[in-house]
Scaffold this motif. Structure first.
Motif, PDB file in Angstrom:
ATOM      1  N   ASP A 421      -1.622  -5.277 -17.896  1.00  0.00           N
ATOM      2  CA  ASP A 421      -1.492  -3.915 -18.418  1.00  0.00           C
ATOM      3  C   ASP A 421      -2.235  -2.881 -17.585  1.00  0.00           C
ATOM      4  O   ASP A 421      -1.971  -1.701 -17.687  1.00  0.00           O
ATOM      5  N   GLU A 422      -3.142  -3.315 -16.732  1.00  0.00           N
ATOM      6  CA  GLU A 422      -3.868  -2.353 -15.921  1.00  0.00           C
ATOM      7  C   GLU A 422      -3.504  -2.494 -14.449  1.00  0.00           C
ATOM      8  O   GLU A 422      -3.463  -3.597 -13.912  1.00  0.00           O
ATOM      9  N   GLU A 423      -3.254  -1.362 -13.799  1.00  0.00           N
ATOM     10  CA  GLU A 423      -3.026  -1.356 -12.364  1.00  0.00           C
ATOM     11  C   GLU A 423      -4.379  -1.595 -11.698  1.00  0.00           C
ATOM     12  O   GLU A 423      -5.385  -1.022 -12.104  1.00  0.00           O
ATOM     13  N   HIS A 424      -4.406  -2.440 -10.664  1.00  0.00           N
ATOM     14  CA  HIS A 424      -5.669  -2.739  -9.991  1.00  0.00           C
ATOM     15  C   HIS A 424      -5.805  -1.881  -8.740  1.00  0.00           C
ATOM     16  O   HIS A 424      -5.039  -2.055  -7.793  1.00  0.00           O
ATOM     17  N   ASP A 453      -7.484   4.527   1.237  1.00  0.00           N
ATOM     18  CA  ASP A 453      -8.330   3.338   1.145  1.00  0.00           C
ATOM     19  C   ASP A 453      -8.386   2.734  -0.259  1.00  0.00           C
ATOM     20  O   ASP A 453      -9.044   1.711  -0.445  1.00  0.00           O
ATOM     21  N   VAL A 454      -7.695   3.344  -1.225  1.00  0.00           N
ATOM     22  CA  VAL A 454      -7.562   2.751  -2.562  1.00  0.00           C
ATOM     23  C   VAL A 454      -6.129   2.960  -3.031  1.00  0.00           C
ATOM     24  O   VAL A 454      -5.657   4.099  -3.072  1.00  0.00           O
ATOM     25  N   SER A 455      -5.453   1.878  -3.407  1.00  0.00           N
ATOM     26  CA  SER A 455      -4.117   2.040  -3.978  1.00  0.00           C
ATOM     27  C   SER A 455      -3.873   0.973  -5.038  1.00  0.00           C
ATOM     28  O   SER A 455      -4.425  -0.124  -4.969  1.00  0.00           O
ATOM     29  N   GLY A 456      -3.015   1.323  -5.984  1.00  0.00           N
ATOM     30  CA  GLY A 456      -2.818   0.471  -7.148  1.00  0.00           C
ATOM     31  C   GLY A 456      -1.952  -0.746  -6.866  1.00  0.00           C
ATOM     32  O   GLY A 456      -0.991  -0.683  -6.103  1.00  0.00           O
ATOM     33  N   VAL A 457      -2.327  -1.844  -7.515  1.00  0.00           N
ATOM     34  CA  VAL A 457      -1.546  -3.076  -7.457  1.00  0.00           C
ATOM     35  C   VAL A 457      -1.086  -3.377  -8.877  1.00  0.00           C
ATOM     36  O   VAL A 457      -1.908  -3.424  -9.790  1.00  0.00           O
ATOM     37  N   GLY A 458       0.240  -3.554  -9.047  1.00  0.00           N
ATOM     38  CA  GLY A 458       0.722  -3.757 -10.410  1.00  0.00           C
ATOM     39  C   GLY A 458       2.133  -4.277 -10.462  1.00  0.00           C
ATOM     40  O   GLY A 458       2.534  -5.101  -9.635  1.00  0.00           O
ATOM     41  N   SER A 459       2.907  -3.717 -11.391  1.00  0.00           N
ATOM     42  CA  SER A 459       4.152  -4.365 -11.810  1.00  0.00           C
ATOM     43  C   SER A 459       5.288  -4.302 -10.802  1.00  0.00           C
ATOM     44  O   SER A 459       6.245  -5.061 -10.918  1.00  0.00           O
ATOM     45  N   THR A 460       5.239  -3.409  -9.811  1.00  0.00           N
ATOM     46  CA  THR A 460       6.350  -3.384  -8.845  1.00  0.00           C
ATOM     47  C   THR A 460       5.967  -3.978  -7.495  1.00  0.00           C
ATOM     48  O   THR A 460       6.811  -4.144  -6.628  1.00  0.00           O
ATOM     49  N   GLY A 461       4.689  -4.273  -7.300  1.00  0.00           N
ATOM     50  CA  GLY A 461       4.260  -4.845  -6.030  1.00  0.00           C
ATOM     51  C   GLY A 461       3.771  -3.776  -5.057  1.00  0.00           C
ATOM     52  O   GLY A 461       4.191  -2.617  -5.115  1.00  0.00           O
ATOM     53  N   THR A 462       2.855  -4.160  -4.189  1.00  0.00           N
ATOM     54  CA  THR A 462       2.236  -3.227  -3.249  1.00  0.00           C
ATOM     55  C   THR A 462       2.127  -3.918  -1.891  1.00  0.00           C
ATOM     56  O   THR A 462       1.860  -5.121  -1.829  1.00  0.00           O
ATOM     57  N   ILE A 463       2.372  -3.142  -0.816  1.00  0.00           N
ATOM     58  CA  ILE A 463       2.209  -3.687   0.539  1.00  0.00           C
ATOM     59  C   ILE A 463       1.348  -2.723   1.354  1.00  0.00           C
ATOM     60  O   ILE A 463       1.594  -1.511   1.371  1.00  0.00           O
ATOM     61  N   MET A 464       0.344  -3.267   1.994  1.00  0.00           N
ATOM     62  CA  MET A 464      -0.549  -2.467   2.833  1.00  0.00           C
ATOM     63  C   MET A 464      -0.613  -3.112   4.213  1.00  0.00           C
ATOM     64  O   MET A 464      -0.412  -4.316   4.351  1.00  0.00           O
ATOM     65  N   ARG A 465      -0.923  -2.299   5.230  1.00  0.00           N
ATOM     66  CA  ARG A 465      -1.229  -2.846   6.555  1.00  0.00           C
ATOM     67  C   ARG A 465      -2.521  -2.230   7.043  1.00  0.00           C
ATOM     68  O   ARG A 465      -2.759  -1.034   6.828  1.00  0.00           O
ATOM     69  N   PHE A 466      -3.339  -3.043   7.686  1.00  0.00           N
ATOM     70  CA  PHE A 466      -4.537  -2.473   8.301  1.00  0.00           C
ATOM     71  C   PHE A 466      -4.763  -3.099   9.666  1.00  0.00           C
ATOM     72  O   PHE A 466      -4.249  -4.176   9.969  1.00  0.00           O
TER      73      PHE A 466
END
Ligand code: CU
Length: 524
Positions: A421-424, A453-466
């Motif tokens: 229930d919470e976006e991380h 440098d901060v983005s939510g992880v949750g129900s649709t999925g997240t992709i980052m590159r560094f």
């Protein structure tokens, strides 16, 4: 190529002439305070919540001396300061403040000086907080602004100073040791009593603490810097009858985008331009929040989380309009993170390495796993192990959840959709990342993604590159600090050989660990 290099070196050498050393002294003290009218003991910098504002200009060097004078046994006695969002170059990584990753905490009655050169022409809106357990929940948080004397967006606003910073945060009446014990016993993340706006808030049936007042002059444009200093809550910001034009996202200039409502996850920042273009009056700045089931804490009333935008000439009274939660229905023009674009568009580099991170909670427990591992801080900090010769994953505890990566590569981190229930809000230390896929959208954007440098992880999925061009052991964790404390963290340790070559810590830093280790547990 040779020519190019010498040009770059010349440009770099020209910088120090304009850069200053900014000395800051923070006495970390327990102080009584009543931000929302409920008096409690707090962990503070110099006695206030939020702590003193730190400002610098592009290219300056921060020299922050922390004197640990903590003496209240209901909260942690040691401390450590992290400067959230600042790029930290490899040679300075030992001053990055992450307990048990890049340093040991500072013991009571000891001092430590963090020296952090501001690099890569970085500017924008940042903050500092304790990075020891959940200590910042007790109050040790404050704003850190790096101004750009050559801001390309300067033409969009008239005022940007200490009066245009909005810090919103969750607030608890109890201190963290009992709150943490309750979380461990039940697996239920503590639900905050209050939300504060620049250190002022109200709770149900509490005293009517005067709302924070933001003064403006009609016809003037303000750059408001909004920081969510929460350990859990999501704040939704809006100003009655006014739009907000976003120009900065976590220290990255973004293409101006006008909205009337912005969600900020814990740790996120935005700069917005607000034009005082309405009749002289008082207007509500709405700052409602969510964080857990409000029926678990009957003090909580998100409607009371607000401030006042007061035009010069308006009476010194509350706005007469209703206390709403902000625009709704057809009126709502909310920020969609995926719609943000960088001020200067550039594609994200193709990844060399792919990592998939699966987040899973253990039902009924204060335990989070990433790829089946719940992070536990090691006794010996990651950086110490690297300096002592750690070469591979096997040289770290399994529970350090440490990913050993080569230097000068592009790493793609894929968070599959997760049901919770919470976006991380995932936060990378010392660096930022290209946000290839925001949780706010199904769209994949490699052409012109923002960097933050901060983005939510949750129900649709997240992709980052560094990039690992800046090697070191960089903490990568959920900024809901209760989750972080429950193991929702990894360390991205890149370029171990390069780290050894470049990091030459001081004796004072080396002495932190034996001093901390020698403390009885109630002083740690
Ligand atoms: Cu989380």
């Amino acid at each position: 190529m040779k020519l190019l290099v010498s040009t770059v070196v010349a440009a770099f050498l020209a910088l120090p002439a304009f850069s200053d050393t900014i000395p800051i002294t923070l006495d970390i003290v327990n102080a009584d305070g009543a931000p929302d009218g409920f008096n409690r003991s707090m962990v503070t910098a110099n006695g206030t919540y939020p702590g003193p504002l730190i400002t610098a200009n592009k290219g300056d060097t921060l020299v922050v001396t922390v004197n640990n004078l903590l003496n209240d046994p209901t909260m942690r006695r040691s401390t450590s300061l992290d400067f959230d969002g600042l790029f930290v170059n490899t040679p300075d990584s030992f001053n990055e403040g992450s307990s048990f990753v890049t340093t040991c905490p500072v013991a009571p009655n000891a001092s430590y000086t963090y020296t952090i050169p501001l690099v890569d022409n970085q500017t924008g809106t940042f903050w500092y907080h304790s990075q020891l357990s959940v200590q910042y929940v007790d109050g040790l948080r404050g704003a850190l602004i790096v101004y750009d004397p050559e801001d390309p967006l300067q033409g969009l606003y008239d005022v940007d100073d200490e009066t245009t910073i909005w810090q919103v945060g969750d607030w608890w009446h109890n201190t963290t040791l009992p709150l943490l014990a309750g979380y461990v016993a039940t697996g239920i993340v503590p639900v905050s009593d209050t939300g504060t706006f620049n250190g002022v808030g109200r709770f149900n049936s509490g005293p009517e603490v005067p709302f924070f007042v933001v003064n403006v002059v009609q016809g003037t444009r303000y750059r408001f810097r909004i920081i969510n200093t929460s350990a859990r809550n999501v704040f939704t910001m809006s100003v009655d009858s006014h739009n907000m034009t976003i120009i900065e996202t976590d220290g990255s200039p973004t293409s101006p985008m006008t909205v009337n409502s912005i969600d900020l996850l814990a740790g996120q920042r935005y700069s917005v331009v607000v034009e005082a273009n309405q009749p002289v009056a008082n207007y509500w700045i709405n700052a409602p929040y969510v964080g857990g089931d409000p029926t678990r804490n009957l003090n909580q009333n998100a409607t009371l989380s607000r401030a006042i935008l007061r035009y010069q000439g308006a009476p010194e009274e509350d706005p007469t309009s209703p206390m709403s939660l902000g625009p709704a229905g057809a009126e709502l023009n909310a920020l969609v993170e995926a719609n943000l674009r960088p001020l200067v568009a550039s594609p994200a580099p193709e990844p060399d390495i792919n990592i998939t991170l699966n987040l899973v909670v253990t039902a009924g427990k204060a335990q989070w796993n990433i790829n089946n591992v719940s992070y536990l801080p090691p006794d010996v900090p990651t950086l110490v192990k690297i300096l002592d010769g750690a070469n591979s994953t096997d040289d770290f505890n399994v529970t350090e959840n440490t990913f050993v990566l080569p230097a000068n590569k592009i790493v793609q981190v894929i968070f599959p959709p997760s049901v919770d229930d919470e976006e991380h809000p995932f936060h990378l230390h010392g660096n930022n990342f290209w946000l290839i896929k925001s949780n706010s959208s199904e769209e994949i954007n490699t052409e012109n993604p923002i960097k933050r440098d901060v983005s939510g992880v949750g129900s649709t999925g997240t992709i980052m590159r560094f990039s690992t061009a800046n090697p070191g052991p960089w903490f990568f964790h959920c900024h809901i600090f209760w989750h972080f404390q429950a193991g929702l963290a990894t360390v991205m340790a890149s370029g171990l050989d390069e780290t050894r070559e470049q990091v030459h810590p001081t004796q004072t830093w080396t002495d932190l660990c034996p001093a901390y280790d020698a403390l009885p547990s109630d002083l740690q």
